[in-house]
Scaffold this motif. Structure first.
Motif, mmCIF file in Angstrom:
data_model
loop_
_atom_site.group_PDB
_atom_site.id
_atom_site.type_symbol
_atom_site.label_atom_id
_atom_site.label_comp_id
_atom_site.label_asym_id
_atom_site.label_seq_id
_atom_site.Cartn_x
_atom_site.Cartn_y
_atom_site.Cartn_z
ATOM 1 N N GLY A 149 0.821 -1.196 0.000
ATOM 2 C CA GLY A 149 0.000 0.000 0.000
ATOM 3 C C GLY A 149 0.857 1.248 0.000
ATOM 4 O O GLY A 149 1.723 1.431 -0.851
ATOM 5 N N THR A 150 0.652 2.101 1.001
ATOM 6 C CA THR A 150 1.418 3.348 1.111
ATOM 7 C C THR A 150 2.473 3.284 2.206
ATOM 8 O O THR A 150 3.059 4.302 2.557
ATOM 9 N N ARG A 151 2.746 2.080 2.726
ATOM 10 C CA ARG A 151 3.654 1.966 3.866
ATOM 11 C C ARG A 151 4.799 0.998 3.615
ATOM 12 O O ARG A 151 4.676 0.035 2.857
ATOM 13 N N LEU A 152 5.898 1.289 4.290
ATOM 14 C CA LEU A 152 7.002 0.349 4.415
ATOM 15 C C LEU A 152 6.965 -0.186 5.835
ATOM 16 O O LEU A 152 6.912 0.588 6.801
ATOM 17 N N TYR A 153 6.998 -1.511 5.967
ATOM 18 C CA TYR A 153 6.922 -2.148 7.280
ATOM 19 C C TYR A 153 8.288 -2.710 7.655
ATOM 20 O O TYR A 153 9.002 -3.265 6.814
ATOM 21 N N LEU A 154 8.638 -2.553 8.920
ATOM 22 C CA LEU A 154 9.946 -2.955 9.435
ATOM 23 C C LEU A 154 9.758 -3.904 10.611
ATOM 24 O O LEU A 154 8.900 -3.680 11.468
ATOM 25 N N GLY A 155 10.552 -4.974 10.647
ATOM 26 C CA GLY A 155 10.510 -5.911 11.763
ATOM 27 C C GLY A 155 11.907 -6.274 12.209
ATOM 28 O O GLY A 155 12.865 -6.135 11.447
ATOM 29 N N GLY A 156 12.050 -6.734 13.447
ATOM 30 C CA GLY A 156 13.357 -7.131 13.932
ATOM 31 C C GLY A 156 13.407 -7.287 15.426
ATOM 32 O O GLY A 156 12.482 -7.831 16.045
ATOM 33 N N ALA A 157 14.495 -6.783 16.020
ATOM 34 C CA ALA A 157 14.710 -6.863 17.464
ATOM 35 C C ALA A 157 14.915 -5.473 18.046
ATOM 36 O O ALA A 157 15.601 -5.311 19.043
ATOM 37 N N PHE A 158 14.311 -4.456 17.446
ATOM 38 C CA PHE A 158 14.477 -3.080 17.905
ATOM 39 C C PHE A 158 13.379 -2.697 18.901
ATOM 40 O O PHE A 158 12.313 -3.310 18.962
ATOM 41 N N THR A 159 13.660 -1.658 19.674
ATOM 42 C CA THR A 159 12.712 -1.215 20.711
ATOM 43 C C THR A 159 12.252 0.224 20.521
ATOM 44 O O THR A 159 11.316 0.662 21.207
ATOM 45 N N GLY A 167 7.765 -1.883 19.510
ATOM 46 C CA GLY A 167 8.045 -3.237 19.984
ATOM 47 C C GLY A 167 8.328 -4.219 18.879
ATOM 48 O O GLY A 167 7.525 -5.121 18.588
ATOM 49 N N ARG A 168 9.470 -4.044 18.207
ATOM 50 C CA ARG A 168 9.964 -4.950 17.173
ATOM 51 C C ARG A 168 9.204 -4.865 15.855
ATOM 52 O O ARG A 168 9.467 -5.640 14.940
ATOM 53 N N LEU A 169 8.264 -3.928 15.766
ATOM 54 C CA LEU A 169 7.522 -3.696 14.541
ATOM 55 C C LEU A 169 7.297 -2.195 14.371
ATOM 56 O O LEU A 169 7.051 -1.498 15.359
ATOM 57 N N ASP A 188 6.625 -9.900 21.405
ATOM 58 C CA ASP A 188 7.403 -10.128 22.621
ATOM 59 C C ASP A 188 8.755 -10.786 22.359
ATOM 60 O O ASP A 188 9.521 -11.035 23.297
ATOM 61 N N ASP A 189 9.068 -11.058 21.086
ATOM 62 C CA ASP A 189 10.379 -11.570 20.707
ATOM 63 C C ASP A 189 10.599 -11.189 19.245
ATOM 64 O O ASP A 189 9.715 -10.641 18.593
ATOM 65 N N GLN A 190 11.775 -11.486 18.728
ATOM 66 C CA GLN A 190 12.170 -10.899 17.465
ATOM 67 C C GLN A 190 11.314 -11.346 16.285
ATOM 68 O O GLN A 190 10.812 -12.468 16.232
ATOM 69 N N VAL A 191 11.179 -10.438 15.345
ATOM 70 C CA VAL A 191 10.487 -10.672 14.080
ATOM 71 C C VAL A 191 11.552 -10.939 13.021
ATOM 72 O O VAL A 191 12.422 -10.112 12.784
ATOM 73 N N GLU A 192 11.486 -12.118 12.408
ATOM 74 C CA GLU A 192 12.490 -12.520 11.418
ATOM 75 C C GLU A 192 12.105 -12.161 9.991
ATOM 76 O O GLU A 192 12.981 -11.965 9.143
ATOM 77 N N TYR A 202 1.858 -9.917 7.109
ATOM 78 C CA TYR A 202 2.196 -11.130 7.843
ATOM 79 C C TYR A 202 3.570 -10.968 8.481
ATOM 80 O O TYR A 202 4.499 -10.450 7.852
ATOM 81 N N ALA A 203 3.692 -11.415 9.718
ATOM 82 C CA ALA A 203 4.969 -11.378 10.436
ATOM 83 C C ALA A 203 5.283 -12.762 10.969
ATOM 84 O O ALA A 203 4.392 -13.466 11.488
ATOM 85 N N GLY A 204 6.534 -13.166 10.850
ATOM 86 C CA GLY A 204 6.984 -14.440 11.381
ATOM 87 C C GLY A 204 8.246 -14.262 12.197
ATOM 88 O O GLY A 204 8.997 -13.305 11.985
ATOM 89 N N GLY A 205 8.499 -15.168 13.133
ATOM 90 C CA GLY A 205 9.706 -15.068 13.944
ATOM 91 C C GLY A 205 9.675 -15.979 15.140
ATOM 92 O O GLY A 205 9.159 -17.109 15.071
ATOM 93 N N LYS A 206 10.196 -15.461 16.263
ATOM 94 C CA LYS A 206 10.303 -16.232 17.507
ATOM 95 C C LYS A 206 9.200 -15.924 18.508
ATOM 96 O O LYS A 206 9.097 -16.578 19.547
ATOM 97 N N PHE A 207 8.414 -14.917 18.246
ATOM 98 C CA PHE A 207 7.494 -14.365 19.235
ATOM 99 C C PHE A 207 6.376 -15.343 19.622
ATOM 100 O O PHE A 207 6.048 -16.278 18.883
ATOM 101 N N HIS A 208 5.790 -15.068 20.801
ATOM 102 C CA HIS A 208 4.636 -15.832 21.298
ATOM 103 C C HIS A 208 3.423 -14.946 21.542
ATOM 104 O O HIS A 208 2.293 -15.433 21.537
ATOM 105 N N LYS A 209 3.670 -13.647 21.759
ATOM 106 C CA LYS A 209 2.578 -12.714 22.006
ATOM 107 C C LYS A 209 2.664 -11.543 21.032
ATOM 108 O O LYS A 209 3.745 -11.036 20.751
#
Length: 378
Positions: A149-159, A167-169, A188-192, A202-209
């Protein structure tokens, strides 16, 4: 050295459209004539006839000669020619995303083209010129980007971004680069890995919440405007998600764990099939009716059962770092193009218009021929 925490260029706005188009899958066992690289290729993004690469490399290798390329390079996918495009980054490029005439990159760099950029930048796909937008301070490490759309989405281990808690997004306006004040989901944990498609992120990674809510382990669908969880999609894979590919009728994920696997889900989150390997699946892409998987596996398991250190228990077929699976039911196809190395294949991308599949990683041979860290099949 490990290359975990990287991501792929799956789910880019331009690529997501292409994935939905029927195409003839790559069948060639031997790869095209392409440059090699002196360091790992961690991400690939197609834009028209050009394949953009990012990674750990500092030079391309053409006919035995090293040509300086600072963690970024562009290749003419039809001819295999290394292009002069070269906006050098001073550190690892982990992920790329193409939208319109811009290429977006993220990773462990502090400058691009000699100008300060903290882990996130925008460059022109034709000239490599650095845009004045996307100049931010990021607290932590980003691993993944996707455009939608009109956005760039970022994921990782940043705060935080620019001192504002994230929170990682996070999300940014594609044109101005401004941090989006509305899109503020938390993991609650990193987004890969990230992928945009079908009106979702869609986001995938190690997170549980997600948003402090349990039950959305390792793979979640989010509203692209407000960041709310799309509760209809709740697959809950049992192991870490390393990579994603999205088509008009499915979500495909690559996983680690005891062995590794590639899974196919409906947009409603129902598991359609899962294919198991004796090592992590770290990359996935879709071209026509074929799902391509890459990783550091050596065998495709006959059943889902694996033993100690991921060994196949009920028989297997040799598939060294690469495998092709049927979109419909996940059965293993005859296509083979074995690569080597411990880490193997770390990135896959496909181009429906060209009918090509590209792979990047830490390998130095493909199908018994010397081809270092990047290959393409057409």
């Amino acid at each position: 050295m490990t290359y975990r925490g990287k991501t792929l260029s799956i789910g880019l706005s331009a690529v997501a459209v292409a994935l939905a188009v029927a195409a003839t899958p790559a069948q060639a066992q031997s790869s095209d004539s392409m440059p090699s690289f002196n360091g790992a290729v961690l991400t690939i993004a197609y834009a028209g006839d050009v394949a953009f690469l990012g990674g750990d490399f500092t030079a391309a290798i053409v006919r035995g000669k090293q040509i300086a390329r600072g963690h970024l390079a562009a290749i003419d996918s039809r001819s295999g020619t290394l292009l002069s495009w070269s906006p050098a980054a001073d550190g690892r490029v982990k992920a790329l995303a193409v939208s319109g005439t811009s290429l977006y990159l993220t990773g462990d760099f502090g400058t691009v083209g000699g100008q300060k950029r903290d882990s996130l930048a925008r460059v022109d796909v034709a000239t490599g010129a650095l845009a004045p937008t996307f100049k931010h301070a990021i607290t932590g490490r980003p691993y993944a980007i996707t455009a939608g759309g009109t956005r760039l989405y970022l994921g990782g281990a940043f705060t935080a971004v620019d001192g504002q808690a994230r929170g990682r997004l996070a999300a940014f306006d594609l044109s101005t680069g401004a941090l989006d004040p509305r899109w503020r989901p938390t993991a609650d944990d990193q987004v890969e890995t990230l992928a945009a498609g079908g009106g979702r992120v869609y986001a995938g990674g190690k997170f549980h919440k997600i948003n402090t809510i349990p039950g959305y382990d390792r793979l979640v669908a989010l509203d692209p405007a407000g960041g709310a969880i799309i509760t209809a999609f709740r697959p809950r894979p049992p192991v870490i998600t390393y990579a994603l590919a999205v088509t008009s009728d499915g979500v495909y994920s690559a996983h680690g764990g005891q062995g590794g696997r590639v899974s196919a889900y409906t947009p409603g989150g129902t598991l359609r099939w899962s294919a198991t390997f004796d090592g992590d699946a770290q990359a996935v892409t879709v071209l026509g009716d074929v799902v391509y998987a890459g990783g550091h596996f050596d065998r495709a398991c006959s059943t889902a059962r694996t033993g100690a250190q991921g060994t196949c228990v009920d028989g297997s077929d040799n598939r060294v770092k690469l495998a092709a699976l049927a979109v419909g039911d996940g059965h293993l196809l005859d296509w083979t193009a074995d690569a080597n190395g411990v880490e193997g294949v770390l990135a896959l991308a496909s181009n429906a218009e060209l009918g090509t599949v590209a792979m990047g990683g830490a390998f130095t041979t493909v199908d018994g021929r010397t081809q270092k860290r990047f290959a393409q099949f057409s």
